[in-house]
Each structure stands twice: as structure tokens, then as C-alpha cells.
Design a protein around this motif. Structure first.
Motif, mmCIF file in Angstrom:
data_model
loop_
_atom_site.group_PDB
_atom_site.id
_atom_site.type_symbol
_atom_site.label_atom_id
_atom_site.label_comp_id
_atom_site.label_asym_id
_atom_site.label_seq_id
_atom_site.Cartn_x
_atom_site.Cartn_y
_atom_site.Cartn_z
ATOM 1 N N SER A 146 8.741 1.156 1.509
ATOM 2 C CA SER A 146 8.257 2.474 1.082
ATOM 3 C C SER A 146 9.378 3.501 1.068
ATOM 4 O O SER A 146 9.285 4.527 0.375
ATOM 5 C CB SER A 146 7.120 2.940 1.995
ATOM 6 N N THR A 152 5.905 14.084 -6.226
ATOM 7 C CA THR A 152 5.067 12.903 -6.213
ATOM 8 C C THR A 152 5.688 11.809 -7.065
ATOM 9 O O THR A 152 6.702 12.026 -7.738
ATOM 10 C CB THR A 152 3.653 13.258 -6.731
ATOM 11 N N ASP A 210 10.355 9.160 2.069
ATOM 12 C CA ASP A 210 9.287 8.159 2.161
ATOM 13 C C ASP A 210 8.170 8.571 1.209
ATOM 14 O O ASP A 210 8.232 9.636 0.574
ATOM 15 C CB ASP A 210 8.780 8.083 3.610
ATOM 16 N N ASN A 220 10.164 10.763 6.916
ATOM 17 C CA ASN A 220 9.757 10.071 8.136
ATOM 18 C C ASN A 220 10.975 9.481 8.831
ATOM 19 O O ASN A 220 12.080 9.445 8.253
ATOM 20 C CB ASN A 220 8.767 8.950 7.811
ATOM 21 N N VAL A 242 7.431 12.424 1.296
ATOM 22 C CA VAL A 242 7.484 12.989 2.637
ATOM 23 C C VAL A 242 8.776 12.500 3.295
ATOM 24 O O VAL A 242 9.515 11.691 2.728
ATOM 25 C CB VAL A 242 6.264 12.557 3.482
ATOM 26 N N GLY A 300 7.312 13.803 8.981
ATOM 27 C CA GLY A 300 5.964 13.608 8.489
ATOM 28 C C GLY A 300 5.483 14.653 7.506
ATOM 29 O O GLY A 300 4.335 14.613 7.056
ATOM 30 N N ASN A 316 2.769 11.033 -2.512
ATOM 31 C CA ASN A 316 3.606 12.221 -2.383
ATOM 32 C C ASN A 316 4.846 11.898 -1.555
ATOM 33 O O ASN A 316 4.810 11.053 -0.652
ATOM 34 C CB ASN A 316 2.836 13.356 -1.717
ATOM 35 N N ASP A 366 3.835 8.850 1.000
ATOM 36 C CA ASP A 366 2.601 8.747 1.776
ATOM 37 C C ASP A 366 1.509 8.043 0.975
ATOM 38 O O ASP A 366 1.735 7.586 -0.154
ATOM 39 C CB ASP A 366 2.152 10.126 2.277
ATOM 40 N N SER A 367 0.303 7.967 1.528
ATOM 41 C CA SER A 367 -0.792 7.224 0.899
ATOM 42 C C SER A 367 -1.278 7.868 -0.393
ATOM 43 O O SER A 367 -1.989 7.240 -1.173
ATOM 44 C CB SER A 367 -1.962 7.093 1.874
ATOM 45 N N ASN A 368 -0.901 9.129 -0.634
ATOM 46 C CA ASN A 368 -1.268 9.827 -1.873
ATOM 47 C C ASN A 368 -0.136 9.842 -2.889
ATOM 48 O O ASN A 368 -0.182 10.592 -3.864
ATOM 49 C CB ASN A 368 -1.695 11.266 -1.550
#
Length: 559
Positions: free
Chosen positions: A522, A425, A497, A507, A505, A458, A503, A499-501
Motif C-alpha cells: 500500500s 486520492t 500510504d 503512516n 495519508v 494517520g 485517499n 487508506d480504505s477510501n
């Protein structure tokens, strides 16, 4: 932009606590240079993390003193993580006796700024009848009480807004830039602050420009100015700006400045989004970032590689967050500034002006503070730059074996881990994971056998110990040099990348074509070399046996 999410706010507080250790103020001793670094007399690096405070406009008083007491403003500067102020002034403040002796009250009366007079009387009553030059000294003194270093920046000759090619203040021989008067002003200001311990540098002239600018006169007069300042005040750093609105120092590549003194010379450069017009808005961000970064390094950044200190004395953005040209530029700038661990000064502290370009009370949308000087205009932005307020490396910064942190310019955060099973994260760079990027392009956690791996499109990026596959290799790709790309087992490519949290990821890689409408920010990461003491000390563990009574764990680390 906008308000700061709770997670980011906690990370920001952690970084500010860490910064109190690393962000030296050096307010009681002069500064020197050692190769590309600014250091104390004992040789420890001091990173200049400054903000510009305007005091060169027609009223000739530091902006904001009608809105807040000076000690409140000085405390705000310190609490926001800055250790210094680039404090602007015009030559006539010290060379025109009638102007310098004008009181604050008289200056504002002459301009019809009656409401400002009332505000100054309310917030800073002790200066209302001081001569302007003494008021300037008083503000410097108050900053010193908060251990804020000051760089005296000669912004103009005549009081007023800067800058244009035709304002008469641009280059030696212009209507308002008489070289002899300029040298006289520098000497007077240097003498005035001789022995004032928090004044650590003098910037000789802001943004040289205009049709008369030429390299030979630059050497002739900047050398004179530098020698004059050093003769009058041997403690201060001498900071020289370049040509073309302080974008161009390329001429130094083959013709160094020759001075009679050593260990005091610093160069400065300016870089805004508008430096390149609307390129960020109309071009593909990866391509524009790559092209502009290469140009900045060619014109000025090469000095760091040659062992000279480079101070980015102005950068900034519209903090309303609505200027897409500025927004795209900022992530690119922060990536380059972090990569090279540059000293810098943000434009600007100012929330609003007494009088700017004929407008009373003009709102400054590049300003850290709101119009009333009470609150931070954009807390998310402040968090983004906070990681750059502390040095990543340099003399005295732990000086252990160098390692890397993975910096994310869009958030100003770095990659962290909590445990083997939790997702990687983003968090405070003061608590960042340490990494090694091997010649085989494997990103391994410092001191362990674990490597970063791409799992699937993803899906979270993960840690593993079998690091021979293509999904364990991370290549820096795209013109921006800020995409970390890996290859999945099916042969497709992905990029790291967020994500919205917050974390990590993987992509599909963004903006790999010439599409100007895409936004890759991002996926922009920088591998930053650092020698900071690593705060992340958790051991990584693998399950070695599992049964009804629970799971047993074994620590995995390299020797």
C-alpha cells in the motif's frame, strides 16, 4: 483481488476511453525501431500491450475455439485494452507437410478430443475441415479485422507444453532443435505472412535453455534466423530472446548483434515470480523487490538505457489471488514496467486448454478469461494493468515538457486532486495530477506553487505553499525504491500510504526491517516520467477573505 469496487471500475472505464487515443494499433503499416522505441513509419511511438494466445500445443489450434467464436475472442482482446497478441506456433506446423495439411477435425480426432470437435463445429464451423496451417492463418486474419496486431512467436519445434531443461526443444543441437530446420521454418512462416498488415513482428524462439546453451552458438544461429526472417519479410520486427529461459541478455553488453538490416531489431525478456523461486514468499518484500529489480536491469533492462527496445514478452500471476509469491511480485513488476514504460505481453489470454500435459480441459489460472472463455477471471487485475496499456512517453506522445505522475502499483491508479480542500486520492492515470520532484526533494503540483506535505501520523497528505519545512521534502527510500518518506515537525518519519477510501495519508513506514511477513504494497509508489497531455486542468485556489457573505478565492499558479 476479486471483483472491482465501483470507484475503481469508473476509473478503469475512463482509462479505457483515454487509451483509445493513445493505444495505436498500427495494423495498416509496418513498425520500426527508433532507439529504445517501437514506432510507425512516421516516427510515432506504438506501445506493445499484448496478451499471449497459445496455439503450439498438440491439437495445433488456437485455444478456446471450442468455447467461443473467434470474432468474439478477438473483440474481447480489444475491449480489454490490448492492442496485440503474441501468437505461438511450433516449427513443425510449417516444415512437416503432413502435419500442416491435417485438418482441424482430424487433429482433434487423433487426440480423442470429441467434445472439442462438437464445440468447434458449434462456435467456429468454417474451420473444422480446414488444414491446420490455414486455420492458424484464419485466426490471424480475424484478429486483423479487429485491428489487433500479431507477433508470431516460435514457441517450440514439436507441438507440446513448454518448458524444461530436458524437453529436447531447448537449444540448438538438441533433439528437436535442428538449426537448419528451424531457419527453414522461420523463413516459411515469414513468407506466409508477408503482406499481412497486422502481423508486425516475429519472435524467433521462446526461452532458449538447457545444458547445450552457449553464447557463441546464440550469436551464430540467432543471426542466421534474423537474416532469414528479414529476407523473407522485410516488414516485421525481428525479436530475439536471451538465454536461461529468456532471463539473460547480459552478454549483449560487450558484444552487440551484427545484422545487415536496421530499425527492426527488438529484444525480449521473461519475468515471473517463480523466476526467483519462492524468494517473494520467504523474504522481506522491500529487499526482494530491490534485489530482483536490480538483477533484471543488470541482465536485460540495461538494454533500454543503451537505446534498444526491450519487450517483456511474458509475465503473469495466478489470478485466483491466493498465491502470495505471485501477489508480492506483481506490485514490484508493475512499478518497474511503469518506470521504464516497457512494451509487454501478459501470459495468458487462455481460460482453459483443449489438452495440456495429458489433461483434457485443464483450467489455466494465469488466464485472463474463465474456464468457459466467457468472462474475465479477475477484473481487479485487469484494472491494475490498464494504466500500463498506454504509453507514458516516447516519440509523438505530446512531447511537451516532461513531468511526473505518482503511480500506485497495488491498484494500478495514480494520484489525483479534486480541489485544494479535498483530500488527494487515487484515480485513473489518464486523469492524474502532474508533479515535479525538485533537487530539494519537494513534490510540487505542475504549474503551481503548491507542494505535497505530511501533516501527521494517520492524517491525510495535504497541499501547501510554504514548502521549506522538512514535511515538504519527500525522499525515495527502502531497497524497493518505492517508499516516499517525509519528516514530521516532531522529527519522526512517515511514508505516503493509501487508506480504505483510496485517499492519500501518511503512516509509519512499513517493512523497514527484515521481517518477511509484512506487506508494504500500500506504501509503494513510483514517480513516472511522462509527456502525455495533462488532462487535469483544475486551478488550485486559496481563500483570501472570509465573511458572512461567503469565502472569496484566489487562484495560485506559477508563471
Amino acid at each position: 483481488m476479486g471483483t472491482m469496487p465501483p470507484f475503481f471500475f469508473l476509473s478503469f472505464l475512463a482509462l479505457l476511453c483515454f487509451s483509445t487515443v493513445l493505444l495505436l494499433t498500427a495494423s495498416s503499416q509496418p513498425l520500426y525501431t527508433n532507439s529504445r522505441w517501437i514506432v510507425t513509419e512516421d516516427g510515432e511511438r506504438v506501445k506493445l500491450a499484448c496478451v499471449n494466445w497459445v496455439s503450439h500445443l498438440e491439437p495445433l489450434l488456437a485455444e478456446g475455439l471450442s468455447k467461443q467464436p473467434v470474432d468474439v475472442i478477438s473483440k474481447q482482446i480489444k475491449s480489454m485494452g490490448f492492442n496485440c497478441v503474441r501468437f505461438t506456433w511450433p516449427i513443425l506446423l510449417v516444415t512437416n507437410d503432413s502435419l500442416a495439411s491435417l485438418t482441424v477435425r482430424q487433429s482433434f480426432l487423433n487426440l480423442g478430443l470429441f467434445e472439442c470437435i462438437a464445440g468447434i463445429q458449434s462456435n467456429n464451423p468454417s474451420i473444422i475441415d480446414l488444414p491446420l496451417i490455414q486455420a492458424y492463418q484464419w485466426v490471424v486474419e480475424k484478429m486483423g479485422e479487429e485491428e489487433v496486431m500479431v507477433i508470431l512467436d516460435n514457441h517450440m519445434t514439436t507441438p507440446g507444453w513448454c518448458c524444461s531443461n530436458s524437453d529436447g526443444n531447448g537449444f540448438f543441437g538438441d533433439r528437436d532443435l535442428d538449426p537448419e530446420l528451424w531457419v527453414e521454418g522461420l523463413m516459411k512462416m515469414a513468407s506466409l505472412f508477408n503482406g499481412v498488415s497486422n502481423v508486425v513482428g516475429m519472435s524467433l524462439r521462446n526461452e532458449l535453455r538447457g545444458p547445450k546453451q552457449n553464447v557463441n552458438d546464440w550469436y551464430r544461429y540467432m543471426t542466421k534466423g534474423a537474416e532469414a526472417v528479414h529476407a523473407a519479410n522485410k516488414d516485421v520486427l525481428v525479436i530475439l530472446s536471451g538465454l536461461n529461459f529468456d532471463k539473460d541478455l547480459s552478454f549483449l553488453r560487450n558484444r552487440p548483434v551484427k545484422l545487415t538490416f536496421e530499425r527492426k531489431l527488438v529484444f525480449e525478456v521473461h519475468w515471473y515470480a517463480f523466476t526467483d523461486g519462492q524468494a517473494w514468499l520467504h523474504g522481506n518484500p522491500n529487499q526482494v523487490c530491490g534485489q530482483v529489480s536490480r538483477n533484471v536491469m543488470r541482465l536485460a533492462g540495461y538494454l533500454v538505457e543503451r537505446g534498444w527496445p526491450l519487450f517483456v514478452s511474458e509475465f503473469g500471476v495466478d489470478l485466483r489471488g491466493t498465491n502470495e509469491n505471485d501477489n508480492r511480485y506483481l506490485s514490484c513488476f508493475l512499478g518497474l514496467a511503469a518506470e521504464h514504460d516497457l512494451d509487454w505481453a501478459l501470459w495468458t489470454l487462455v481460460g482453459s486448454y483443449y489438452l495440456r500435459q495429458g489433461v483434457v480441459g485443464m483450467n489455466e489460472y494465469y488466464g485472463l478469461l474463465n474456464w468457459d472463455w466467457r468472462d474475465v477471471r479477475n477484473s481487479s487485475f485487469l484494472q491494475r494493468i490498464s494504466s500500463l496499456q498506454s504509453p507514458f512517453r516516447g516519440p509523438g506522445i505530446s512531447e511537451g515538457r516532461p513531468y511526473k505522475v505518482i503511480f500506485h502499483p497495488l491498484t494500478g491508479l495514480c494520484v489525483q486532486r479534486k480541489s485544494l480542500l479535498d483530500p488527494l486520492t487515487l484515480g485513473s492515470c489518464s486523469e492524474a495530477e502532474g508533479w515535479e520532484h525538485t533537487p530539494q526533494k519537494i513534490l510540487t503540483v505542475k504549474g503551481t506553487y503548491f507542494c505535497l506535505q505530511a501533516d501527521d501520523l494517520g492524517m491525510p497528505a495535504k497541499l501547501g505553499v510554504i514548502c521549506s519545512g522538512p514535511n515538504s521534502k519527500w525522499h525515495i527510500i527502502s531497497e524497493s525504491k518505492m517508499h516516499l518518506s517525509s519528516k514530521l515537525t516532531d522529527g519522526s518519519f512517515v511514508c505516503l500510504d493509501v487508506d480504505s477510501n483510496s485517499n492519500l495519508v501518511t503512516n509509519t513506514c512499513k517493512c523497514m526491517n527484515r521481517d518477511p511477513s509484512c506487506d508494504p504494497a500500500s506504501q509503494w509508489f513510483k514517480l513516472i516520467n511522462t509527456t502525455r497531455t495533462s488532462i487535469s486542468t483544475q486551478s488550485l485556489s486559496l481563500p483570501v477573505d472570509s465573511n458572512l457573505s461567503g469565502t472569496h478565492w484566489a487562484s495560485v499558479s506559477s508563471i
